[in-house]
Design an enzyme around this catalytic site. Sequence first.
Site, PDB file in Angstrom:
ATOM      1  N   GLY A 156      47.346  17.609 -12.618  1.00 48.60           N
ATOM      2  CA  GLY A 156      46.047  17.036 -12.242  1.00 48.60           C
ATOM      3  C   GLY A 156      45.780  15.649 -12.790  1.00 48.60           C
ATOM      4  O   GLY A 156      46.523  14.691 -12.522  1.00 48.60           O
ATOM      5  N   ARG A 159      40.355  22.909 -22.498  1.00 45.62           N
ATOM      6  CA  ARG A 159      40.782  24.300 -22.269  1.00 45.62           C
ATOM      7  C   ARG A 159      41.076  24.986 -23.610  1.00 45.62           C
ATOM      8  O   ARG A 159      40.684  26.134 -23.816  1.00 45.62           O
ATOM      9  CB  ARG A 159      42.025  24.318 -21.360  1.00 45.62           C
ATOM     10  N   ASP A 183      36.953  27.375 -14.940  1.00 46.89           N
ATOM     11  CA  ASP A 183      36.721  26.247 -14.045  1.00 46.89           C
ATOM     12  C   ASP A 183      36.672  24.986 -14.866  1.00 46.89           C
ATOM     13  O   ASP A 183      36.027  24.948 -15.910  1.00 46.89           O
ATOM     14  CB  ASP A 183      35.414  26.454 -13.288  1.00 46.89           C
TER      15      ASP A 183
END
Length: 208
Positions: free
Chosen positions: A157, A185, A82
């Site tokens: 995004g 990430r 997430d």
Amino acid sequence: MGESQGGSGGYGKEKAVFMIRFISSNKHKYEEIKSMMENAGIEIQWINMKYEEIQEESIDKISLDSANKLIKSIGENFFIEDSGIIIKDLQGFPGPYSSYVQKTIGNEGILKLMEGRNREASFVTVVTYWNGARLHQFRGETNGTIATSIFEGRNFGYDPIFIPEGFNETVSLIPISRKNEISQRGKAIRSFIKYLKDSGSEAKRDEI
Ligand code: ITT
């Protein structure tokens, strides 16, 4: 369960010896993670599905709750991740609402909200891994600023409006291999890989 796509074909630097299910509805996440994990000899099977997320201020807690609910349906080892962008001058918004905000007001809306404000932001990724016995979490964070306009490139995004610290361009304009080196990430996935190697998990070959 949704569609799944294995990571067969040309492996990275080492031959893949271990396979883990990655559950996500986001193809960009899958592509970034697949490349990093295959380079470490870990094969990913992508289960393309949207799972339930509770409303909570902490991304870590949201991820833990979702993973807990997935244990029954997935059965074996898997991980989810997430992510959220946290804008300091907006008291952390959109944070856990990053997906909804991206789909609604989008990057243009964020730029409008930023007018006259301090542009400091950070991007966070939390990986939650179920090893068949317990859940483990790995976190990565990258600081940066919100650009003053949208820079089209790889339009994943918030990448077209996020400038990482030490760079003078948005992530959308940085090659993906470079993004993986510095991104939230990338940091979370490298801790996850280290855990898999240190704990010897990747030595226990999973049945594909
Ligand atoms: P899942 O099925 O994996 O939950 P999602 O797209 O809903 O996919 P998140 O809630 O974790 O994923 O992500 C929140 C949003 O943040 C996501 O929809 C993207 O728009 C954005 N995002 C996530 N990682 C990003 C990255 O590396 N660069 C730019 N934007 C990113």
